[in-house]
Enzyme design. Structure first.
Site, mmCIF file in Angstrom:
data_model
loop_
_atom_site.group_PDB
_atom_site.id
_atom_site.type_symbol
_atom_site.label_atom_id
_atom_site.label_comp_id
_atom_site.label_asym_id
_atom_site.label_seq_id
_atom_site.Cartn_x
_atom_site.Cartn_y
_atom_site.Cartn_z
ATOM 1 N N ASP A 35 -5.274 -1.514 17.193
ATOM 2 C CA ASP A 35 -3.622 -1.607 17.812
ATOM 3 C C ASP A 35 -3.650 -0.272 18.929
ATOM 4 O OD1 ASP A 35 -1.305 -2.487 18.430
ATOM 5 O OD2 ASP A 35 -0.303 -1.407 16.635
ATOM 6 N N LYS A 51 21.961 7.747 34.624
ATOM 7 C CA LYS A 51 20.292 7.439 34.584
ATOM 8 C C LYS A 51 20.044 6.010 34.461
ATOM 9 C CE LYS A 51 19.547 7.171 29.443
ATOM 10 N NZ LYS A 51 20.659 7.795 28.814
ATOM 11 N N THR A 73 -3.172 -5.394 21.754
ATOM 12 C CA THR A 73 -1.569 -4.810 21.597
ATOM 13 C C THR A 73 -0.692 -5.737 21.906
ATOM 14 O OG1 THR A 73 -0.331 -3.043 22.281
ATOM 15 C CG2 THR A 73 -2.058 -3.761 23.457
#
Length: 775
Positions: A340, A484, A581
């Site tokens: 992973d 942001k 993953t």
């Protein structure tokens, strides 16, 4: 799924729990027969009878008697049992007792080392939500999650655990943590928009799943699957139905050796009886038993088990807990490691590693995890210190700290922890590295001299993809807005750069190119902006306009410092490292290139694009679309597979097994448990889910890929030691056989062959020599 819900105008596909992501919210409600008032009591009763309780049903784990049978049922023990039976038949009680002692000793040693209380299904049940808030009969009520049925209208808020698989019908800034199910390292922003049928699980943004957690926002959803029909239920089902892990190479070799010795023992016994003219006297039987026992290395089972037990102790000191002895030996034969990404190859923490200020340069930030120690370096490797911070960097750091709802703190053990969104935590840690974290800036009753006071906050909106705050700088009595967000959401609101350079189309295009270049390296990019206010705006639109772009930050889950060298060590040892993953393909390819799994030259942009486009880096749906024959026809299995599902990882294990490879699979989430159980060596992370740990054979307490390399080295030493012992023990047995066969040629005055060693003597010699070897 539900017989009483079918409609003549609704396809059967829409009733499959995992197909609701393809339907609009109204279609999902229609197919489930749900109105705006929720389910009625008769509907609830009928569906409860149809679907059962919303619980996971397991096999009850491994029983002690199964472990015991596994210890007894091997070839060497069978031969000893046969010899004991013959001794009992001729009433040679002493011989039988000694053989029984050897059998019991070997069995007890193996049983005590391998017996573990497996509670896989119980661990899965712990991931479920205990209560849920639903709409029934037009009334909102809180019920036990096990009482949920398909069609229930479910209300979700921040902090809730999702009690069943559900289709979102209303969303308000919803973010859900799905890491344990999908492997995604960041919370996922959800929406109500339908997606394609073959969309990967992690990209089904209109769905929420049992066992996941709401980290931000709120939503309303309709339950589409409960119990064993959920995604986590399908994992539980595959765990309960999956076969036991395949035999390791050493187990196979020992079984073959036992079979060969068993056959040879029978042949030798027949030779003895032939010399006696097939007269089955007590003397002939004892001689036959002697020959058979001489052929069997009685101490082999105990020595193999104890050798592995010593290896277990050594591995525990190296932060690897071995739960099944056979897996430690199998590590010595490992040809592939399927790892992973998040938390194993990487640090498991989002970290701000780079930021760029227009008209200036790119700055590199050092440090690991949430520890606010590190340096900020310019392109010429000059360290930036707080005391000499330029104005443009001061504003950049202030924006990172103040436009932020997260916090970090040190616990009693001296470990830094964070609360809030992982991306915001990364920004907060960065600000702390320059001694400008939010606690150092924000004025509070406990810190009345700090300069900044919060005036207004516009929370992050998943639709707008930005957040803004208004602060008053008390020493100058001046208000500022800090914002942001993503490039596409923030740049249109900016009129200039921090140095008041107007944002022309040319500059905008240049900024877009630089941001995309940073994103191509697997970094999550956030733009930061600000402006000075004359007065406090009353609306969000009035606040978020005419901004000045300060720059952008690159945040990622960086590789562990030791990962690259560990991967290189694997390559030198002839071991192929693969990454499986749940993350985005571009992020996965970038990390794989950084740690050496993908070895490609060129710029970072070229590397990542080539990795994604080449067939060395696949997505889960691409790999799953191939038949087993097509997978076997591939010249090389992919080194990187992103957006993996549990089935993808299991298919990879099967594909490697068909190629006669011995694979070690790592994982930490519920989604990893089927592959951890299927693989010859399942390696779970110590910080992972209980489900993954129970399904694995080895647990890493430090979650470190480099520890796997140490375990493999230990496994190879064990395999070598066992081979040496077998060679040593068999030389003793061969010598005994030669002596006994020669003894057949000599007879005493009664015409009986003289046997130089009795069965008891042979057992004594074999056990003593094996005991000496163990020491």
């Amino acid at each position: 799924m539900l017989k009483d819900l079918r409609r003549t105008n609704t396809s059967e596909t829409s009733l499959i729990p995992h197909a609701h992501h393809t339907l609009a919210p109204s279609q999902s409600l229609l197919s489930l027969g749900v109105t705006s008032q929720g389910l009625t009591t008769p509907q609830i009763t009928a569906r409860r009878q149809e679907c059962g309780a919303n619980i996971l049903v397991g096999s009850g784990g491994v029983r002690a008697w199964k472990v015991l049978i596994g210890q007894v049922c091997n070839g060497l023990t069978v031969v000893l049992v046969a010899a004991m039976s013959i001794a009992l038949a001729i009433q040679d009680w002493l011989e039988a007792a000694v053989i029984l002692f050897v059998i019991v000793f070997n069995t007890i040693v193996g049983f005590l080392q391998e017996y573990r209380a497996e509670k896989t299904m119980e661990a899965l049940q712990k991931t479920a939500s205990p209560t849920s808030r639903v709409l029934r009969n037009g009334q909102t009520e809180t019920i036990a999650s096990e009482d949920l049925v398909p069609g229930d209208i479910l209300f979700l808020e921040q902090g809730d655990a999702v009690g069943a698989d559900a289709r979102l019908i209303e969303v308000y800034n919803l973010q859900v943590e799905e890491g344990l199910l999908t492997g995604e390292s960041l919370p996922v922003s959800k929406s109500v928009d339908a997606v394609e049928m073959d969309t990967a699980l992690g990209d089904r943004l209109c769905m929420v799943y049992m066992g996941t957690n709401v980290v931000k926002g709120r939503a309303k959803a309709v339950v589409v699957a409960t119990g064993m029909q959920t995604q986590i239920g399908s994992i539980a089902k595959s765990l309960s139905e999956s076969s036991e892990p395949t035999s390791t190479p050493l187990q196979k070799r020992l079984n073959h050796l036992a079979l060969a010795l068993f056959v040879f023992s029978i042949i030798l016994a027949l030779i003895v009886f032939a010399v006696y003219g097939f007269v089955f006297s007590q003397e002939a039987s004892i001689y036959a038993i002697s020959v058979a026992i001489a052929m069997i290395p009685e101490g082999l089972v105990a020595v193999v088990t104890l050798t592995m037990a010593l290896g277990v102790r050594r591995m525990a000191k190296q932060k690897a807990i071995v739960r099944r002895l056979a897996a430690l030996e199998a590590l010595g034969s490992t040809t592939d490691i399927c790892s992973d990404k998040t938390g194993t190859l990487t640090q498991g923490k989002m970290v701000l590693t780079q930021f760029y200020v227009p008209h200036k340069e790119t700055y590199t930030v050092t440090g690991t995890g949430l520890d606010p120690t590190g340096t900020i370096q310019s392109e010429d490797h000059t360290s930036i210190i707080t005391e000499t911070l330029p104005d443009y960097l001061t504003r950049f750091v202030q924006c990172a700290a103040l436009c932020n709802t997260s916090a970090i703190h040190m616990d009693e053990e001296g470990i830094w922890n964070g609360t809030g969104d992982p991306t915001e935590i990364a920004l907060q840690v960065f600000a702390h590295k320059l001694s400008s974290g939010k606690p150092a800036l924000l004025r509070t009753p406990d810190a009345p001299t700090h300069p900044w006071t919060l005036i207004a906050e516009h929370a992050f909106d998943s639709t707008l993809k930005r957040m803004s705050v208004v602060y008053m700088h008390e020493p100058t009595n001046t208000a500022y807005v800090f914002a942001k967000g993503g490039l596409e959401s923030l740049i249109p609101l900016c009129k200039s750069l921090w140095d008041e350079t107007p944002l022309t189309e040319h500059i905008r295009a240049e900024i877009t190119g630089k941001v995309n270049d940073m994103a191509s390296r697997g970094l999550r990019v956030l733009c930061l902006a600000y402006r000075r206010l004359g007065s406090t705006p009353s609306t969000r639109d009035a606040t978020e306009k005419d901004l000045m772009l300060l720059g952008w930050a690159g945040i990622n889950d960086p590789p562990r410092p030791e990962t690259a060298s560990a991967v290189q060590a694997c390559h030198r040892a002839g071991i192929t490292v693969r990454m499986l993953t749940g993350d985005h393909p571009r992020t996965a390819a970038a990390i794989a290139e950084q740690v050496g799994i993908l070895d490609m030259s060129g710029s970072h942009t070229t590397v990542c694009m080539d990795a994604v486009e080449s067939k060395r880096a696949w997505t889960g749906p691409e790999f799953d679309a191939l038949t087993s024959d097509q997978v076997d026809a591939l010249p090389e299995l992919p080194l990187v597979v992103a957006r993996c599902t549990p089935d993808t990882k299991v298919r990879m294990i099967d594909a490697l097994d068909r190629r006669k490879k011995i694979a070690a699979m790592t994982g930490d989430g519920v989604n990893d448990s089927p592959s951890l159980k299927k693989a010859p060596i399942g390696i779970a992370m110590g910080t992972g889910s209980d489900v993954a740990k129970q399904a694995s054979s080895i647990v890493l307490t430090d979650d470190n890929f480099a520890t796997i390399v140490s375990a493999i080295a230990q496994g190879r030493r064990i395999f070598s030691n066992i081979q040496k012992f077998v060679l040593h023990l068999m030389t003793t047995n061969v010598a005994e056989i030669v002596a006994l066969i020669i003894g057949l040629a000599f007879v005493d005055g009664s015409g009986t062959s003289v046997y130089p060693l009795s069965p008891l003597q042979i057992l004594f010699v074999n056990m003593v020599t094996s005991h000496g070897t163990r020491h």
